[in-house]
Design a protein around this motif. Structure first.
Motif, PDB file in Angstrom:
ATOM      1  N   TRP A   1      43.205  35.436  34.719  1.00 50.01           N
ATOM      2  CA  TRP A   1      42.107  36.204  35.301  1.00 50.01           C
ATOM      3  C   TRP A   1      40.815  35.935  34.538  1.00 50.01           C
ATOM      4  O   TRP A   1      39.732  36.165  35.058  1.00 50.01           O
ATOM      5  CB  TRP A   1      42.430  37.697  35.258  1.00 50.01           C
TER       6      TRP A   1
ATOM      7  N   LYS B   1      48.444  33.815  37.305  1.00 46.66           N
ATOM      8  CA  LYS B   1      47.720  35.076  37.159  1.00 46.66           C
ATOM      9  C   LYS B   1      48.159  36.114  38.188  1.00 46.66           C
ATOM     10  O   LYS B   1      48.038  37.307  37.956  1.00 46.66           O
ATOM     11  CB  LYS B   1      46.217  34.836  37.254  1.00 46.66           C
TER      12      LYS B   1
ATOM     13  N   ASP C   1      45.927  42.467  37.071  1.00 44.04           N
ATOM     14  CA  ASP C   1      44.525  42.135  37.279  1.00 44.04           C
ATOM     15  C   ASP C   1      43.684  43.069  36.405  1.00 44.04           C
ATOM     16  O   ASP C   1      43.674  44.288  36.612  1.00 44.04           O
ATOM     17  CB  ASP C   1      44.177  42.334  38.758  1.00 44.04           C
TER      18      ASP C   1
ATOM     19  N   GLN D   1      41.451  45.361  38.355  1.00 43.93           N
ATOM     20  CA  GLN D   1      42.159  46.455  39.009  1.00 43.93           C
ATOM     21  C   GLN D   1      42.485  47.555  38.004  1.00 43.93           C
ATOM     22  O   GLN D   1      42.318  48.748  38.284  1.00 43.93           O
ATOM     23  CB  GLN D   1      43.449  45.917  39.649  1.00 43.93           C
TER      24      GLN D   1
ATOM     25  N   ARG E   1      34.059  42.390  42.401  1.00 44.48           N
ATOM     26  CA  ARG E   1      34.216  42.276  40.948  1.00 44.48           C
ATOM     27  C   ARG E   1      32.865  42.331  40.244  1.00 44.48           C
ATOM     28  O   ARG E   1      32.501  41.448  39.472  1.00 44.48           O
ATOM     29  CB  ARG E   1      34.973  40.994  40.591  1.00 44.48           C
TER      30      ARG E   1
END
Length: 431
Positions: A223, A258, A263, A266, A337
């Motif tokens: 990530w 990944k 994540d 997340q 993001r």
């Protein structure tokens, strides 16, 4: 018939290049004597016994063994009949090899040498097996193949140049096509598979899934940003991957490492919300603001308008790269993001993110237990710094009225809690 004629009638007549058969009657360290019924015994020099280099004659033939040889010289300068078992074997082998090549059949033989670029296989003559064609994927260490018997396809044959090139990979591909087809058919997109990293390249890593190799592209390794795949995985590492795509026509499998890991965005979104205060480090200044790392692999933007209550011409007037400070989350867009942060709103206080609460004095709502005087003192320091009037961080006058400011990790405005230092944060100074 005279006695001499009778003797001559028992003597075999030979010519150079002729194939003969005889019995081994003597074995020396550098030659073997062969009785072919000629007037003298034939000599096979050790170098002419085998296609193997530096072979021990006693390991090649035994006393009484019937051997086929080729006449090299009917009579050398010493009057000897010189023979070659290797050349006879070579001549016989070429006929067999050519027939197998024509019929597209395989050849089989033991690996006898490791040479530059590959292996030498004894198929009656010296067959060259390139390293790139030993397995379905490149093999780095060829030594373990010495002494093993391999099957291969003939891909190049040139008798004039004494050149035979083999491919074990072609043999494996031909015999494993059915297996590969079955493997690909049973592979489902989205499923999790375990494998072993077989090679690492500049654009990713290949993983042996137990039947075929799949590729983890560098963008699917982590990530976080990855400069080189070798910083994430190494050959031999066991990994758990998710199948992203299966290309049946090109027999290619796309994998993700990944996708099997949490994540970080997340996780951050699940444990943080708009309005909370977090501690971070300035990573980069841009014309319109500064980026601040607030979590592992998580960076948010402090727009220039959120740096101070007064007008700021450039981010350098307020922060420097590497500086640590408190910021408030003012927007959290998980889908894109993106996190928007504010320095000036953090100075006004607010609710601490959960990871900091046990380290500070907070009220029932999780807000800092701080005074308005501390906030005013902090902003006074910011404003005086912009005006070029801030005293040296080491001066007593500065530390008495405002928190200590350091180049590497200046603290949040003096509204920061004073009871306990933040986890993984710079130590707040007393007002």
């Amino acid at each position: 018939m005279s006695f001499a004629d009778a003797i001559d009638g028992t003597i075999v007549d030979v010519d150079d290049g002729q194939m003969v058969n005889g019995t081994v009657v003597k074995i020396d360290k550098d030659e073997v004597l062969l009785d072919i019924g000629y007037k003298s015994e034939g000599v096979i020099p050790s170098r002419e016994l085998s296609i193997r280099n530096d072979a021990n004659p006693a390991e090649i033939v035994s006393l009484g063994e019937e051997v086929e040889a080729l006449v090299l010289t009917k009579e050398d300068k010493e009057g000897r009949l010189v023979l070659s078992k290797k050349r006879a074997q070579y001549e016989r082998a070429w006929g067999t090899i050519e027939a197998k090549k024509e019929a597209d059949e395989i050849v089989e033989g033991p690996v006898i040498e490791v040479v530059k670029g590959g292996l030498i296989v004894d198929i009656g003559l010296r067959g060259f097996l390139p390293a790139s064609l030993v397995e379905l994927r490149r093999v780095r260490d060829l030594a373990p193949y010495i002494g093993t018997t391999v099957q291969a396809k003939i891909i190049e044959l040139d008798k004039n140049r004494n050149n035979v090139v083999l491919s074990r990979r072609a043999y494996l591909e031909e015999n494993q096509k059915e297996t590969r087809d079955s493997f690909l058919t049973n592979l489902k997109i989205g499923e999790i598979r375990e494998g072993t990293v077989s090679s690492v390249v500049s654009f990713g890593a290949f993983v042996d899934l137990g039947g075929m190799d799949g590729l983890i592209h560098v963008s699917e390794l982590s990530w976080k940003h990855v400069d080189h795949p070798g910083s994430v995985v190494a050959v031999g590492d066991p990994v758990k991957v998710q199948v992203l795509d299966v290309d049946f026509s090109r027999e290619r499998i796309s994998l993700s490492l990944k996708a099997t890991q949490a994540d970080p965005w997340q996780e951050f979104a699940e444990t943080h919300e708009v309005g909370q205060l977090v501690y971070g480090r300035v990573t980069k200044l841009v014309q319109f603001g500064a980026f601040v790392q607030v979590g592992d692999g998580i960076e948010g933007l402090v727009h220039i308008s959120e740096m101070s209550t007064h007008h700021v011409d450039s981010p350098e007037q307020v922060v420097t790269p590497g500086e640590e400070l408190w910021v408030k989350i003012i927007d959290l867009d998980l889908q894109r993001r993106r996190i928007s942060l504010s320095i000036k709103q953090a100075a006004e206080g607010g609710e601490l993110a959960a990871e900091y609460r046990e380290h500070f004095e907070v009220d029932a709502e999780g807000n800092w237990a701080t005074s308005s005087d501390e906030v005013e003192a902090a902003w006074a320091e910011f404003e005086s710094a912009d005006a070029g009037e801030t005293e040296s961080p080491e001066s007593p006058e500065s530390t008495e009225s405002a928190p200590e400011s350091t180049e590497s990790a200046p603290e949040a405005p003096e509204s920061a809690p004073q009871s306990v230092e933040p986890a993984e944060a710079a130590e707040p100074t007393e007002a």
